[in-house]
Each structure stands twice: as C-alpha cells, then as structure tokens.
Design an enzyme around this catalytic site. Structure first.
Site, PDB file in Angstrom:
ATOM      1  N   LYS A  79     -78.743 -58.687 -12.352  1.00 42.52           N
ATOM      2  CA  LYS A  79     -78.035 -58.104 -11.204  1.00 42.52           C
ATOM      3  C   LYS A  79     -78.929 -58.169  -9.970  1.00 42.52           C
ATOM      4  CE  LYS A  79     -75.653 -53.702 -10.161  1.00 42.52           C
ATOM      5  NZ  LYS A  79     -75.329 -52.369 -10.729  1.00 42.52           N
ATOM      6  N   SER A 154     -70.528 -51.236 -10.791  1.00 40.07           N
ATOM      7  CA  SER A 154     -70.991 -52.140  -9.757  1.00 40.07           C
ATOM      8  C   SER A 154     -71.606 -53.432 -10.285  1.00 40.07           C
ATOM      9  CB  SER A 154     -72.019 -51.412  -8.881  1.00 40.07           C
ATOM     10  OG  SER A 154     -73.159 -51.055  -9.650  1.00 40.07           O
ATOM     11  N   SER A 178     -71.988 -48.177 -14.166  1.00 38.20           N
ATOM     12  CA  SER A 178     -71.891 -49.549 -13.651  1.00 38.20           C
ATOM     13  C   SER A 178     -72.140 -50.671 -14.645  1.00 38.20           C
ATOM     14  CB  SER A 178     -72.824 -49.720 -12.461  1.00 38.20           C
ATOM     15  OG  SER A 178     -72.236 -49.101 -11.346  1.00 38.20           O
TER      16      SER A 178
END
Ligand code: GLN
Length: 479
Positions: A79, A154, A178
């Site tokens: 990420k 997210s 997330s």
C-alpha cells in the site's frame, strides 16, 4: 477478468523454485501483464517492473544455490502508506508529491530479507482515510468483479491487485477496517493482526494507537506465511510486543471444538443487507452442525463503537498530520510569500477534503472547551468497550459478525455523504478499538454476485488459532 491468467500459487512456486523450476521471471512477467491489461482498475500507483525482474533473477539464482529465503517465489504489492527505501511514497496524497523514502518499513524489510519480491505501490484512500478508495489523488480504484463498484477501502488498490492476479499478496494498513473491509468487497482474506504484533516503523501514521499493518491474500496459507515473517518485536517501534511469534503455517489444521459468540446487535442492525444476514446465519448453523458451541451475545456499548473510533482517530490524525507543513516533506505551495502563508496554502491545496475534515474534527475535540467532554470521554468509553470485549473473549474462543453491513457499493454513491461512508465501518472498528486480531473471510455472494465477508475476532496474539479456525470455516462452508 476472463483474459487474465491466474498466478501459480506461492506454495507451489516456492517448492518448484527450490527444485530448480520454473522460471520466476515468467511469473513476474505474468503479474506485469495482468497489471497492464487491467490498468482501468487503477490498483497500482507505481510499478517497479525492471527491479522486480532483476530481483527475480537474483532469487532464482539463490534458489538454485539452495539458500533462498522463506518467501522466495512470493510476489507482493504494498500500500502507498509503507516506506520502500529509495522509492517514492505519497499515501495517495498531493502533499507528499516528490517524497522519496529513505528507509524500508520494518515489515517491508523483513519481506525482502526472506526473498519476497516487491512489485509496486498500491492505490489507497489518502492517508488511509476512507472506506472505498475514492479519496485518492490518483483517482478511484474499481472492483474487478464489477467495475462499476468500489473496491472498499482504504487498502482498495491492494485488495484489487490480489483479486485480479497482479500479485500473490499485499500489505495493507488497518486502522479501523482498511484491510478487512476491502477484503470482504473483493472476496479475499484480510487479516488485521493484534496491535503490536508487527512493527509500524515506516508506515505513514494515521491514528497511532489503532494503526496496524495487515495482509490481503487469496489463501490462509499465504497469509500465515507472510505473518510469520513480518511479526515480532522491533527496536524501532516500542509498541511492538515481545510475545513469541508462532510458526503459523504449520498450525493451520484446526480440530478443536470451540465456543463461539455472535453479536446479536450486529445481526439485528437494520442497515444489514438481508443476504449478508442469511449467509452469516447459515455459517452459524454450519458451525453448530460441525460440533462447535455457538450462541448469541449482546455488547451493551454497541452504539458507542463508531463515535468512539471517529473521535479518537480524528484526534490522533490531526496530531500526526501536523508534520506535513510544506517544509519537511513533499509538496510546498510555490506562491506563498511568507512561512505562515506557506503552511496555509500547502495544507489547503495538499490535503484532500476527507483529510481536511478529519484534521478539523480532531482539532475540535482537542480544543480546551471540548477536550474533557469529547476526547477524554471517548478514551474512557474505549476502555469500557475493550474491557467488555475482552471479558467476552475470556468466555468464548471467537466472536463472529459480518465484516461490513453491505456488499460493494456503486462508485461515487457515498462520496458526498461522509456519514454514510463512516457507517460502513460499524463492524470493523470494534476489534480496532480493543487492539485484538480480526480477519475477514469470503463466505458467499449476494444476488448481484458480489462477495460477502465474515469477520472473526480472536484473542490477543492468538493469530495461529484465528487462521486455523478461518481455514476450518472455509472448508466447512465448501463441504
Ligand atoms: N474507514 C476507516 C476510516 O476511514 C478505516 C480506515 C483505516 O482502517 N485506515 O477511518
């Protein structure tokens, strides 16, 4: 997704690599081709193709000399919240434009040390704030199952990359859901480990007392293999635990008959999509039929979970994000005439709307007139929620509830309504408040063919049994 070729599994690849076969380069090329053919999903923000191919050759060589690491053959995406030395890092924000990491996050360092191959940085909500991966300077991520739907957030880019065979696994971050939430939307496994199980060093901070680095994978085995390597104490993060790290991959056969609680409030919640309710109830019946003791319990502070999470994480975020001032990192507004104007213009133009909303909310609850009533009160409620959840976990081995009240929603349908976006976190914030481990596993599909996730919460540092029990449920549901 039909033209996309599924990757050989990490387990198979690892074994055959050690036997001198096959060419790791071929699998890396396959990942790169899958990424290229599915650019419209917007999963990656940076792809490190040349390096990945070079590393593949080195790992192949090491494997032939019989000293490759435990993760040789594993292709990983990370990420855009995790530092990868000498590579850009933006947390999907304009404010970090031009920033280059000088360090590896400890988790990334440990992966590399065991010969995992990093293929690129993945799209996410700006600073990990969001539930759909639509708050990104790089644009929204699309769900590979249905491209008019969001991927969840997210860590949406990380989830879609695994879902669409662009890498084997991804490291995401889970502050309040997330990793688990996009895993549920994309039909994957998403693990949030116990707070302190792995190091946050080199992770962009969102809300430090909630932040964890989690794993998105297609199989429990891959998840276990990665956790085994990234978990454990780290001198760079004093909140990491000394608790011994289990050999998770060898403990996945689960034979115990367990005591399981399901949360009645979660099942009775009016916003719960009927197919998710019926799937969850079906799983409960399957567990009973396989000899587990399952019963409904109530959590009296249920309605305070979401507000507690948002008050505290906004407060921590407002403090963590104060460092992005146009002086130390990334973007600086070029038109500012003096330093105060530089702070204001940089932060106004550099942060997106959701991040600004959290900073304002966080500063508000920390002002002297609200500090006691909002911030301190929320800290006390956090303690009460944690105590009652841990009391429940002393009587039951696991707690189950849906991961999210609905399946993946349409792109753009919640972007103008922050509250409806926050409600998506109602089931995932509980484990985050208490710091206990939780996992989302795929247990079915709704009428539109969108994946449904089941969430399982376990006791602190009991990831081995959490992974084993998850595998057991997945097998029982298939039977
Ligand atoms: N959706 C939650 C939020 O926006 C969770 C975010 C996260 O876990 N990073 O705060």
């Amino acid at each position: 997704m039909s033209a996309i070729s599924p990757l050989p599994s990490f387990k198979d690849l690892h074994i055959s690599l050690q036997a001198g076969l096959p060419d790791l380069r071929t699998t890396v090329e396959q990942c790169l081709a899958n990424i290229d053919q599915q650019k419209h999903l917007n999963a990656f923000v940076r792809i490190y193709a040349e390096e990945a191919l070079a590393h593949a050759a080195t790992i192949q060589q090491k494997a032939q000399n019989t000293h490759a690491g435990r993760l040789a053959g594993l292709i990983v995406g990370i990420k855009d919240m995790l530092c990868y030395k000498d590579h850009p890092l933006q947390a999907s924000s304009k404010i970090l434009e031009g920033f280059i990491s000088q360090i590896n996050a400890t988790t990334v360092e440990r992966l590399i040390h065991e010969d995992a191959l990093i293929i690129g940085h993945q799209n996410c909500d700006e600073f990990g704030m969001g539930s759909s991966t639509e708050n990104s300077i790089f644009g929204p991520v699309r769900n590979a199952i249905n491209t008019s739907k969001v991927a969840g957030g997210s860590s949406g880019g990380s989830a879609v990359a695994v879902q669409a065979h662009m890498c084997h696994v991804a490291l995401g971050t889970d502050t309040g859901g997330s990793v688990r939430q996009p895993a549920a939307f994309c039909g994957l496994i998403g693990l949030r480990p116990t707070y302190g199980r792995n190091s946050r060093y080199g992770m962009v901070a969102h809300a430090s007392s909630f932040d964890t680095i989690g794993i998105l994978a297609n199989s429990i085995y891959d998840c276990a293999a990665v956790l085994e390597v990234i978990a454990g104490p780290d001198a760079y993060d004093s909140t990491t635990s000394q608790h011994p790290v289990d050999k998770y991959t060898t403990q996945l056969d689960f034979t115990k008959k367990t005591r399981v609680a399901y949360l009645k409030e979660a099942i009775d919640y009016t916003g719960l999509q009927p197919e998710i309710r019926s799937n969850t109830l079906e799983t409960i019946e399957t567990l009973k039929a396989t000899g587990h003791h399952v019963e409904g319990v109530t959590l009296p502070l249920w309605e305070y979970i979401l507000p507690t999470y948002y008050v505290l994480t906004a407060a921590e975020a407002s403090s963590n994000l104060a460092r992005f001032d146009g002086v130390r990192y990334g973007y600086r507004d070029p038109d500012a005439k003096h330093v105060t104007e530089a702070y204001i213009k940089t932060r106004t133009k550099g942060f997106g709307k959701e991040v600004q909303r959290r900073i304002l909310l966080g500063n508000f609850v920390l002002t002297s007139s609200h500090y006691d009533d909002d911030f301190i009160q929320a800290q006390k409620v956090r303690r009460l929620i944690t105590d009652s959840l841990k009391a429940m976990l002393s009587s039951y081995d696991f707690i189950i509830l849906p991961t999210i009240p609905h399946t993946a929603f349409d792109l753009d349908c919640n972007t103008h309504d922050p509250m409806s976006m926050y409600w998506a976190d109602i089931y995932t914030t509980l484990a985050a408040i208490a710091g206990v481990p939780a996992i989302s596993i795929p247990i079915g599909y709704d009428d539109e063919g969108l994946p449904i996730g089941l969430q399982i919460i376990g006791n602190s540092f009991q990831e081995a049994s959490l992974l084993g029990f998850s595998k057991h449920i997945l097998e029982a549901m298939k039977a």
